[in-house]
Design a protein around this motif. Sequence first.
Motif, PDB file in Angstrom:
ATOM      1  N   TYR A 118      -8.173  30.431   2.342  1.00  0.00           N
ATOM      2  CA  TYR A 118      -6.782  30.194   1.954  1.00  0.00           C
ATOM      3  C   TYR A 118      -5.847  31.045   2.797  1.00  0.00           C
ATOM      4  CZ  TYR A 118      -8.265  27.766  -2.340  1.00  0.00           C
ATOM      5  OH  TYR A 118      -8.801  26.875  -3.231  1.00  0.00           O
ATOM      6  N   THR A 119      -6.184  32.315   2.912  1.00  0.00           N
ATOM      7  CA  THR A 119      -5.390  33.244   3.727  1.00  0.00           C
ATOM      8  C   THR A 119      -6.326  33.943   4.695  1.00  0.00           C
ATOM      9  OG1 THR A 119      -5.675  35.009   2.096  1.00  0.00           O
ATOM     10  CG2 THR A 119      -3.706  33.634   1.886  1.00  0.00           C
ATOM     11  N   SER A 120      -5.776  34.393   5.816  1.00  0.00           N
ATOM     12  CA  SER A 120      -6.587  35.064   6.823  1.00  0.00           C
ATOM     13  C   SER A 120      -5.737  36.128   7.505  1.00  0.00           C
ATOM     14  CB  SER A 120      -7.096  34.059   7.872  1.00  0.00           C
ATOM     15  OG  SER A 120      -7.748  34.743   8.929  1.00  0.00           O
ATOM     16  N   PRO A 121      -6.322  37.305   7.736  1.00  0.00           N
ATOM     17  CA  PRO A 121      -5.559  38.341   8.454  1.00  0.00           C
ATOM     18  C   PRO A 121      -5.343  37.995   9.923  1.00  0.00           C
ATOM     19  CG  PRO A 121      -7.846  39.032   8.141  1.00  0.00           C
ATOM     20  CD  PRO A 121      -7.676  37.751   7.374  1.00  0.00           C
ATOM     21  N   ASP A 122      -6.128  37.053  10.420  1.00  0.00           N
ATOM     22  CA  ASP A 122      -6.001  36.673  11.825  1.00  0.00           C
ATOM     23  C   ASP A 122      -4.926  35.598  11.986  1.00  0.00           C
ATOM     24  OD1 ASP A 122      -8.170  38.357  12.454  1.00  0.00           O
ATOM     25  OD2 ASP A 122      -9.582  36.760  11.901  1.00  0.00           O
ATOM     26  N   PRO A 123      -4.108  35.690  13.036  1.00  0.00           N
ATOM     27  CA  PRO A 123      -3.109  34.649  13.292  1.00  0.00           C
ATOM     28  C   PRO A 123      -3.770  33.378  13.775  1.00  0.00           C
ATOM     29  CG  PRO A 123      -3.152  36.213  15.106  1.00  0.00           C
ATOM     30  CD  PRO A 123      -4.078  36.765  14.050  1.00  0.00           C
ATOM     31  N   PRO A 124      -3.057  32.250  13.730  1.00  0.00           N
ATOM     32  CA  PRO A 124      -3.631  30.998  14.246  1.00  0.00           C
ATOM     33  C   PRO A 124      -3.976  31.128  15.723  1.00  0.00           C
ATOM     34  CG  PRO A 124      -1.628  30.586  12.982  1.00  0.00           C
ATOM     35  CD  PRO A 124      -1.717  32.068  13.169  1.00  0.00           C
ATOM     36  N   ASN A 125      -5.028  30.484  16.124  1.00  0.00           N
ATOM     37  CA  ASN A 125      -5.449  30.510  17.523  1.00  0.00           C
ATOM     38  C   ASN A 125      -4.644  29.484  18.314  1.00  0.00           C
ATOM     39  OD1 ASN A 125      -6.710  30.570  19.978  1.00  0.00           O
ATOM     40  ND2 ASN A 125      -8.713  29.846  19.231  1.00  0.00           N
ATOM     41  N   ARG A 158       0.833  -1.200   0.000  1.00  0.00           N
ATOM     42  CA  ARG A 158       0.000   0.000   0.000  1.00  0.00           C
ATOM     43  C   ARG A 158       0.872   1.255   0.000  1.00  0.00           C
ATOM     44  NH1 ARG A 158      -5.145  -1.314   4.018  1.00  0.00           N
ATOM     45  NH2 ARG A 158      -5.812  -3.231   2.947  1.00  0.00           N
ATOM     46  N   VAL A 159       0.258   2.366  -0.408  1.00  0.00           N
ATOM     47  CA  VAL A 159       0.979   3.634  -0.521  1.00  0.00           C
ATOM     48  C   VAL A 159       0.181   4.723   0.182  1.00  0.00           C
ATOM     49  CG1 VAL A 159       1.766   5.432  -2.111  1.00  0.00           C
ATOM     50  CG2 VAL A 159       2.115   3.033  -2.680  1.00  0.00           C
ATOM     51  N   SER A 160       0.898   5.566   0.918  1.00  0.00           N
ATOM     52  CA  SER A 160       0.307   6.761   1.508  1.00  0.00           C
ATOM     53  C   SER A 160       1.263   7.926   1.255  1.00  0.00           C
ATOM     54  CB  SER A 160       0.083   6.598   3.016  1.00  0.00           C
ATOM     55  OG  SER A 160      -0.797   5.522   3.290  1.00  0.00           O
ATOM     56  N   LEU A 161       0.722   9.068   0.886  1.00  0.00           N
ATOM     57  CA  LEU A 161       1.554  10.257   0.678  1.00  0.00           C
ATOM     58  C   LEU A 161       0.695  11.506   0.783  1.00  0.00           C
ATOM     59  CD1 LEU A 161       0.931  11.359  -2.442  1.00  0.00           C
ATOM     60  CD2 LEU A 161       2.409   9.455  -3.049  1.00  0.00           C
ATOM     61  N   ILE A 162       1.338  12.645   0.996  1.00  0.00           N
ATOM     62  CA  ILE A 162       0.620  13.912   1.120  1.00  0.00           C
ATOM     63  C   ILE A 162       1.458  15.063   0.579  1.00  0.00           C
ATOM     64  CG2 ILE A 162      -0.664  13.181   3.168  1.00  0.00           C
ATOM     65  CD1 ILE A 162       1.131  15.026   4.794  1.00  0.00           C
ATOM     66  N   SER A 163       0.781  16.186   0.304  1.00  0.00           N
ATOM     67  CA  SER A 163       1.420  17.456  -0.033  1.00  0.00           C
ATOM     68  C   SER A 163       0.524  18.570   0.471  1.00  0.00           C
ATOM     69  CB  SER A 163       1.625  17.577  -1.549  1.00  0.00           C
ATOM     70  OG  SER A 163       2.116  18.871  -1.895  1.00  0.00           O
ATOM     71  N   LYS A 164       1.106  19.562   1.116  1.00  0.00           N
ATOM     72  CA  LYS A 164       0.298  20.667   1.637  1.00  0.00           C
ATOM     73  C   LYS A 164      -0.093  21.623   0.519  1.00  0.00           C
ATOM     74  CE  LYS A 164      -0.099  24.510   4.817  1.00  0.00           C
ATOM     75  NZ  LYS A 164       0.566  25.509   5.671  1.00  0.00           N
ATOM     76  N   ILE A 165      -1.323  22.132   0.585  1.00  0.00           N
ATOM     77  CA  ILE A 165      -1.795  23.179  -0.318  1.00  0.00           C
ATOM     78  C   ILE A 165      -1.345  24.521   0.254  1.00  0.00           C
ATOM     79  CG2 ILE A 165      -3.818  24.261  -1.364  1.00  0.00           C
ATOM     80  CD1 ILE A 165      -5.312  21.597  -0.853  1.00  0.00           C
ATOM     81  N   ILE A 166      -0.662  25.314  -0.555  1.00  0.00           N
ATOM     82  CA  ILE A 166      -0.118  26.593  -0.094  1.00  0.00           C
ATOM     83  C   ILE A 166      -0.581  27.697  -1.046  1.00  0.00           C
ATOM     84  CG2 ILE A 166       1.989  27.890   0.424  1.00  0.00           C
ATOM     85  CD1 ILE A 166       3.365  25.121   0.771  1.00  0.00           C
ATOM     86  N   PRO A 167      -1.201  28.784  -0.492  1.00  0.00           N
ATOM     87  CA  PRO A 167      -1.454  29.063   0.926  1.00  0.00           C
ATOM     88  C   PRO A 167      -2.721  28.371   1.412  1.00  0.00           C
ATOM     89  CG  PRO A 167      -2.213  30.891  -0.404  1.00  0.00           C
ATOM     90  CD  PRO A 167      -1.583  29.915  -1.361  1.00  0.00           C
ATOM     91  N   SER A 168      -2.702  27.987   2.653  1.00  0.00           N
ATOM     92  CA  SER A 168      -3.882  27.442   3.330  1.00  0.00           C
ATOM     93  C   SER A 168      -3.537  27.312   4.803  1.00  0.00           C
ATOM     94  CB  SER A 168      -4.277  26.066   2.763  1.00  0.00           C
ATOM     95  OG  SER A 168      -3.420  25.046   3.234  1.00  0.00           O
ATOM     96  N   PRO A 169      -4.547  27.243   5.672  1.00  0.00           N
ATOM     97  CA  PRO A 169      -4.240  27.088   7.106  1.00  0.00           C
ATOM     98  C   PRO A 169      -3.617  25.737   7.426  1.00  0.00           C
ATOM     99  CG  PRO A 169      -6.612  27.003   6.710  1.00  0.00           C
ATOM    100  CD  PRO A 169      -5.983  27.427   5.424  1.00  0.00           C
ATOM    101  N   ASP A 170      -4.279  24.647   7.031  1.00  0.00           N
ATOM    102  CA  ASP A 170      -3.745  23.299   7.302  1.00  0.00           C
ATOM    103  C   ASP A 170      -4.383  22.293   6.349  1.00  0.00           C
ATOM    104  OD1 ASP A 170      -6.286  23.445   8.365  1.00  0.00           O
ATOM    105  OD2 ASP A 170      -5.842  22.202  10.112  1.00  0.00           O
TER     106      ASP A 170
END
Length: 496
Positions: free
Chosen positions: A348-355, A298-310
Motif C-alpha cells: 500500500y505504501t513504500s518508503p521508496d519513490p516510484p521508479n 455497457r458501463v465501465s468505471l473505476i476508482s483508485k484505492i488510496i493509499p496504493s501505488p497504482d
Amino acid sequence: MELHSVIIQVGLIFLLICKVYCMNCDRMSVNVMKPKNINDIDRYMIAIHGNPKSYAPDQRYNVSLKLSDDSRVYKKFKWFLLTAEFENSEQQNGHAGKFDIVYGADEVLATFSKFCPNTIVETSEIPKTEVQVYWTAPPRESGCIVLKATVIESRENWFSEDGRLTRKLCEESADQNVQPERLERCTACSEAKYEVAFEGTWTRNTHPRHYPSDVWSTKFSDIIGASHARLHSFWKIADYASDGLKELMETESIKALESELKEMSQHIRTIIKARSLQYPNITQSTYSVFRVDSTNHRVSLISKIIPSPDWFVGVSDFELCRSNGTWLESYTYNLFPFDAGTDDRIGYTSPDPPNPNSVPKPIMEITENNPNDPRSPFFSEEGERMNPIAKLHFTRQRLYDKPCEHGEDEDAAAPAETECETTPWTPWTRCTSLCGPGMSVRSRNYTQESSLQYCQEELIQMRECIGDCNNNRQGSQQEGDETSTATEVHIYLIAS
C-alpha cells in the motif's frame, strides 16, 4: 392435590405466554384520532449504516429511525414502532432477523414490544428525532426481509409504512462475483435510467493483512466512468493504461480521464461521476445516475484505492441489456483490485519513490497469488479467496419508451449525454445602460437540483452592449437579439 397445583401453574404460564403471542399484533400503541398522513410520506426514514442494498446472512447492522436528511420541516415524534418481517407472509420457518437495543446512551429510547414479536417500540413519550437499534440479519436462504416503521408525532399526525418507512433487503446473491452475459447486440426498444451505488467494504477487519497503519489516509478516489457502446470501454485487462488513467493513479485526479471520455463522445451516452469515499465514511456509499440505450448498453468505471501505488477497483464492459431485449432491474457486483501497470511497487505504501525507469505493464487483476509475492497485502499462501474491496449496486429507476426501429442505422452512435442536463438558455436581457457601455445577461439551470453537487456546466453568460443614446432606449441590443457584436463573459457555477 399436588397434580392439581401443577396443572394450575402450567395453565397460568400458558395464559401468560398467550397474552403476548396468541393475540393479534396491534401495531398502533396509541389511539390516534385521524387517518395517517400521506402528504409528506418522506418526512421520516429507516436508515441503515452504509446504506446496503442487500444483507449478508448473520451480519449485524446499525438501523436508525429518524427524521429524513432532506426533510423540509423539523419535527419530533413521541411514539414509534419498528418491525422486521419476511416479504413472503406465508414463510413461518426461522426469524426475519433479530433486533438488539443500543445501550450506553444517556436515555434508552427503545424497548421490545410486549405484544408484537420481533418489534421495537418507544420507552417513553419523550420527543425524539432519531432512535438507533441493532438488527442482525437472518441466516442463509431466508429470502427477502422487509423493515417497516410507524412514527407518531401526535394523535392527529402520524405516518406508517409509506415511502422511506419501508425498507426491503434481500440476501446477497451467490453470483455477485460474476458479471452478466455480454451481448453482441442489444435489442431493447426502450432506454433506461439507472442509479449506481459504489459501496466501500475495504476495512482492517475485511483485509487485515498489511492494512495501512494510518487509517485516516484510506480512501477511494472520485469515481469516473461512462455508459458506452460495445468495444469502447476506456480500460480493459491486458491493455495498457491510457494517459488519463495513469494521471489518476499518480495524482488522484480524474480530469484527464474525463477529457479522454469526452473525446470519445460519439461512443458514449453518459459520463458517470461520483464523489470519493474517505475514512471514517469509507464503508458508506456514493451515487450517480446515468442512461443507457440499445447502442450504449455497457458501463465501465473505476476508482483508485488510496493509499496504493497504482491499484484501482472498477468494471469494464459491464452489460445491462438482457438477451430478451429488456433491461436488468438490479444487480450487485463485487469489486476486486486491479494493477494499472504504471508503478511496480508492491505494498500500500513504500518508503521508496516510484521508479522513473520502470517499463509500463498491462493492466492485470490482483489475486491471492498474483503477484505471487508475500509482500502483497492480498497474498495468501493457502490460496484463500480475498474479500471484495467494494461493491457496485445497479438499480433501474425508469424506462423511456422509444420507437422500436432496428435497421441499418442501429449501430450508429447516439449523441453523448451526461446527467448534467440543463434547461435552454433564457433570452439575453436588455442592456443595463440607457446610453453607452453596459452588460446583457442570459442564464440557464440544471434540470436536476442535485447536479450542482458534481456538474460544472456553464450556467450564466454576460456580454457587453451599447445603450442607444440617440433614442434614449433601454438598450440598442434587444432581448433575444443575436446579431449585435459583443464581448461574452462565461461563468461556471461549481458547488463547494
